[in-house]
Structures are given as structure tokens and as C-alpha cells.
Design an enzyme around this catalytic site. Structure first.
Site, PDB file in Angstrom:
ATOM      1  N   ASP A 387       0.871  -1.174   0.000  1.00  0.00           N
ATOM      2  CA  ASP A 387       0.000   0.000   0.000  1.00  0.00           C
ATOM      3  C   ASP A 387       0.906   1.221   0.000  1.00  0.00           C
ATOM      4  O   ASP A 387       1.737   1.399   0.900  1.00  0.00           O
ATOM      5  CB  ASP A 387      -0.893  -0.003   1.229  1.00  0.00           C
ATOM      6  CG  ASP A 387      -1.720   1.259   1.342  1.00  0.00           C
ATOM      7  OD1 ASP A 387      -2.740   1.365   0.652  1.00  0.00           O
ATOM      8  OD2 ASP A 387      -1.312   2.149   2.123  1.00  0.00           O
ATOM      9  N   ASP A 406       0.186   7.436 -10.667  1.00  0.00           N
ATOM     10  CA  ASP A 406      -0.758   6.819 -11.603  1.00  0.00           C
ATOM     11  C   ASP A 406      -1.738   5.990 -10.780  1.00  0.00           C
ATOM     12  O   ASP A 406      -1.692   4.758 -10.773  1.00  0.00           O
ATOM     13  CB  ASP A 406      -0.005   5.957 -12.610  1.00  0.00           C
ATOM     14  CG  ASP A 406      -0.921   5.337 -13.648  1.00  0.00           C
ATOM     15  OD1 ASP A 406      -1.977   5.930 -13.923  1.00  0.00           O
ATOM     16  OD2 ASP A 406      -0.585   4.255 -14.165  1.00  0.00           O
TER      17      ASP A 406
END
Length: 502
Positions: A387, A406
Site C-alpha cells: 500500500d 498513476d
């Protein structure tokens, strides 16, 4: 899980034992004594069934929330709709259950069979309504109300049954029932994300839960109260339970064929890869005779028709300046890395991707690997599976000349933390002096509010920004919202932010 109160008839202290049921009694009994099971054991069995049914009930609720968030989006709204409708319907079900207390055993068994059928098939019907009608909201509301009413009717009937086998005071019986109910809900809530989804998936998981539900309810009544029922009642319960189990079993056997047909209806006939990773559903279409499309949880993330317009616009403005060390946040498809690697003086590219399955597909699928220029074969590229928010917290020193975000669309609730001031603060901490941050901030045309919110958040985190826009030449690619059902693009442009520390 059930939250409600009810009035319970309790024998007065000093009163003698209740007289045996007479023929034609409340459950159609013959007046025969109960099964040869001791009262304390019968009470334990009832509490065990309360535990199982509570677990199943919560799984149905979570299943509806998860599938609605996946199909419709905006998980906060879907969770609010499902849970509020269910709680409301539980109150209605509790009131309606008063009419069944005179036939509590038969009523409870039929209720659990209905709950198993509705709950077990809810995911299938909800998914089918999305695929073939494009509007799953009516099915979502209907199942939320129906399942809520059936769950709400459980506790009044169980209270009646436990009073029938035990002379426990009302307060103690309520405490025991709700304790079993809450603990069962805890187990169901934990089993759903950690066992059912990873091992069985959403559709099969709901069907298996329905099977457990109908077996628990039917077994309790037929074993503990079976001798109190007429032959007609026993035959009815056996028939209903067998029919429900047969329906659920048949659906479980056919669920793979159903999913394939549904994917073809949603994605077209060109589906080549469809996998459920630990994070999401990944679907690849085309790539052999036509343009490649990559879908993540139903959202079109990459279209070979014009993906280069998006990735070039995201990457190249940020590369104007020092760019030896580059961090890509997201980008597991390798397409951002492809653009970064066009610069020969790049020495290191770190790709932080949550889902290893996407990177594996980007490495091994011939069409996707060719599209990304075999970026993950380059020794300068170092994938990290984590994460990104948590990963950034572990880095203490400026390290990257260029950071490219992104990430999922800012309009998706699950990605909110990746567009927060705290996240940009962590990002700025690892940005080298003079470094640049490029952020995909959503469509400036269709998500104007989200775009300027991202801009304001970057300013609040200490960045100066240069917003810019790239237009989509053709239909297809959109980094976030679902593609329109008729195949037209969900957005006609992409908005970006080029940021640097103030």
C-alpha cells in the site's frame, strides 16, 4: 445481526409446569413429548443456530454492500443504502413475526429457508441485473428489504422456541440470544473478507452461505422440535429445505458458466484473461486481433487505442529536469514505466503497486507485455508490492527526482486517502530538492470539482502546481469511472497536476 427488543411471556414464579401441547396445537403438534434431548442441550442447540444464522445474515449484508460498490461505485453511498434499508426492514420483520409465534418452530424453519434462498441468490441476481439490464439499484433495494425483514423475524421466533425448552427468565434469555447473535455476526464479518472472498469469490460465497443457513435452520427444527410437529409439517419442511438446497447447489455448479456469460455480455466476446487476485478482479480483452483493454474491478484502466496519449501526458512534463531516480505510485501495468525508460539516463525506477497480480500479468501476458515494452524485464525497474500510503511512511529521506502518481481516479471512494493532504505531505518528504510530482487528477470536463480539489489539496500540502489537460482522441480509455454501456467514453479528457515543493 439483529438489534431489537421484544416482549416475552414468562411463567410466573411458583407456577407449575406448562401442560403438554394438545392435538392440533400451535405447531400442529400431536401432544407427543419433545425429542429425547435434555433441556440444557436443546437450549445450547438453539443458541448455536442463533450464532450460525447471525453469521450468515451479516455475510448477506456485506455481500450486498461489496457487490453494489463494485457494480455501482461510491461505496459509502451503497453501504448507507443497504444498511439503513436492512435495519428498517428488520423492524418490520420483527413486528410481522408476531403472527408466526403460535407456530414458531415451523415458522422459523420456513423463514430460514427463505432467507437462505434470498441471501444465497442475491449476488447472482444483482450481478445479472447489472449485466443484462444495466440497472442493479432496484434489485439492491429489493434484496436489502427482503433479507432485512427475514433477519428481523428471527429473534422473536427464537425467543419463543427457547422459552419452550427452558424456564429461563426473560432477561437471561435475551442476554444469551443477543450474545450468540453478536458473536455470530463478528465471525460472519471476519469470515467474509478473509475466507469467503479469497477462497470462493462473491457469487459462490453467497451461495455456500445460503446452504449453511438452510441446513442450520432446518436441522434445529426437525431434530429438536421434530416430534412436536405433525407429519404434514415435517414433510413440508423437508420438501422446502431440499428444494432450497437443490437450487443453491445447482447455482453453485453453474456459477462459473454464469460468470463467463456475464463477462461476455459486459466486456464483449474478446475476453482473454479473467482472474480474481487478492485485491480485485482483473480482466484483459483483445490484444490478438484488436486493441487491448485492461479492466480492474469493472473499470476500464487501459485501452490500447489511445493509452499512449494519457501516459505520455502524465510522464513527460515531469521528466523535464533531473530524473535519475523515479518513483511510480501505482502503474502495475508497466505503461508509465515504459515512458520513463525512454530516457536513457534514468538509473532507477521504483514501482509501488498494491496488487502483485497486475504486475504478474504485465510480465507474462504477451499482449500486455508487448504494449508496455517489456518494462519489467529492465534491470532498472524494481517493483514493490505494498500500500503506497503505508510504504511512504517508512521512507525518511529525500530519494526521488521524479514521482508519478498513476493512481485510481479521485472520484472513487476507496482512493480518497491517496489524494489527501497527508498523502501529499508524505510524498513531498521523499521528493529530492528540485524534484517534480505528476498527479492524474481526473477529468477536467466531467470531474471539475474533484480536479480542483486535488489542486487545492496540493497547495495545502506545500506544493506549487501547474494544471494541464490532455484530450482523448477516441473512445475507450478512462482511468477510473466505468465505461458507458453503449461503449462511448466516460471522459473526453484527462486532467493532470505538475507539482513541486514551494
Amino acid at each position: 445481526m439483529i438489534e431489537q427488543t421484544m416482549s416475552v411471556s414468562v411463567p410466573r414464579q411458583g407456577a407449575g409446569p406448562s401442560p403438554p401441547a394438545q392435538p392440533g396445537g400451535s405447531d400442529g403438534s400431536y401432544g407427543a413429548p419433545g425429542p429425547p434431548v435434555r433441556a440444557d442441550r436443546r437450549r445450547f442447540l438453539i443458541l448455536a443456530v442463533v450464532f450460525v444464522c447471525a453469521a450468515c445474515g451479516l455475510v448477506y449484508e456485506l455481500e450486498l454492500v461489496a457487490l453494489a460498490s463494485y457494480l455501482i461505485g461510491d461505496s459509502v453511498t451503497q453501504a448507507s443504502v443497504v444498511l439503513s434499508l436492512m435495519v428498517f426492514a428488520m423492524g418490520i420483520g420483527s413486528l410481522l413475526a408476531k403472527r408466526l409465534r403460535c407456530r414458531a418452530a415451523v415458522g422459523f424453519a420456513l423463514l430460514e429457508a427463505a432467507l437462505a434462498l434470498f441471501g444465497g441468490c442475491s449476488a447472482l441476481v444483482l450481478y445479472a441485473s447489472f449485466v443484462w439490464t444495466g440497472e442493479p439499484r432496484f434489485a439492491l433495494v429489493g434484496f436489502s428489504l427482503a433479507i432485512g425483514m427475514l433477519i428481523g423475524a428471527e429473534i422473536p421466533l427464537l425467543m419463543t422456541l427457547i422459552q419452550r425448552v427452558s424456564r429461563q427468565d426473560a432477561g437471561g434469555a435475551v442476554a444469551d440470544l443477543f450474545a450468540a447473535d453478536y458473536v455470530g455476526a463478528l465471525v460472519g464479518g471476519l469470515a467474509f473478507p478473509f475466507l469467503l472472498l479469497p477462497w470462493l469469490g462473491q457469487l459462490t460465497g453467497a451461495l455456500v452461505t445460503g446452504g449453511v443457513n438452510v441446513l442450520a435452520g432446518g436441522a434445529l427444527v426437525l431434530w429438536v422440535f421434530g416430534r412436536d410437529l405433525t407429519r404434514r409439517s415435517r414433510c413440508l419442511l423437508l420438501t422446502v429445505n431440499i428444494v432450497v438446497l437443490s437450487v443453491l447447489a445447482t447455482a453453485t455448479v453453474l456459477v462459473d458458466d454464469f460468470e463467463r456469460a456475464a463477462r461476455r455480455a459486459v466486456y464483449g466476446e474478446g475476453v482473454r484473461v479473467a482472474v480474481h487476485t487478492d485485491v480485485q478482479e482483473v480482466v484483459l480483452t483483445g490484444g490478438r486481433r484488436g486493441p487491448l483493454d485492461l479492466y480492474l474491478d469493472g473499470r476500464l484502466r487501459v485501452s490500447g487505442r489511445d493509452e499512449f496519449r494519457y501516459h505520455e501526458a502524465l510522464v513527460h512534463p515531469a521528466m523535464r529536469g533531473p530524473h535519475r531516480r523515479v518513483l511510480i505510485m501505482g502503474g502495475g501495468d508497466g505503461l508509465v514505466a515504459r515512458e520513463v525508460l525512454r530516457y536513457a539516463d534514468v538509473s532507477s525506477v521504483t514501482v509501488v503497486e498494491l496488487d502483485p497480480g497486475v504486475v504478474k500479468l504485465a510480465r507474462t501476458d504477451p499482449a500486455l507485455s508487448a504494449l508496455n515494452g517489456h518494462a519489467f524485464r529492465d534491470p532498472r525497474v524494481h517493483p514493490v508490492y505494498a500500500d503506497v500510503f503505508t510504504w511512504l511512511r517508512g521512507i525518511r529521506h529525500p530519494a526521488y527526482d521524479v514521482i508519478i502518481a498513476d493512481l485510481p481516479n479521485p472520484g472513487i471512494t476507496a482512493s480518497t486517502k491517496l489524494y489527501s493532504e497527508e498523502f501529499y505531505g508524505l510524498t513531498g518528504r521523499v521528493l529530492a530538492p528540485g524534484g517534480r510530482l505528476a498527479v492524474h487528477a481526473g477529468s477536467l470536463t466531467s470531474q471539475r470539482r474533484e480536479f480542483w480539489t486535488v489542486d487545492a489539496t496540493l497547495h495545502a500540502a506545500g506544493f506549487r502546481t501547474s494544471p494541464y489537460l490532455a484530450t482523448a482522441r477516441r473512445s475507450g480509455f478512462t482511468a477510473g469511472p466505468d465505461r458507458a454501456r453503449d461503449g462511448t467514453p466516460a471522459v473526453s479528457d484527462w486532467g493532470f497536476e505538475l507539482a513541486a515543493r514551494s
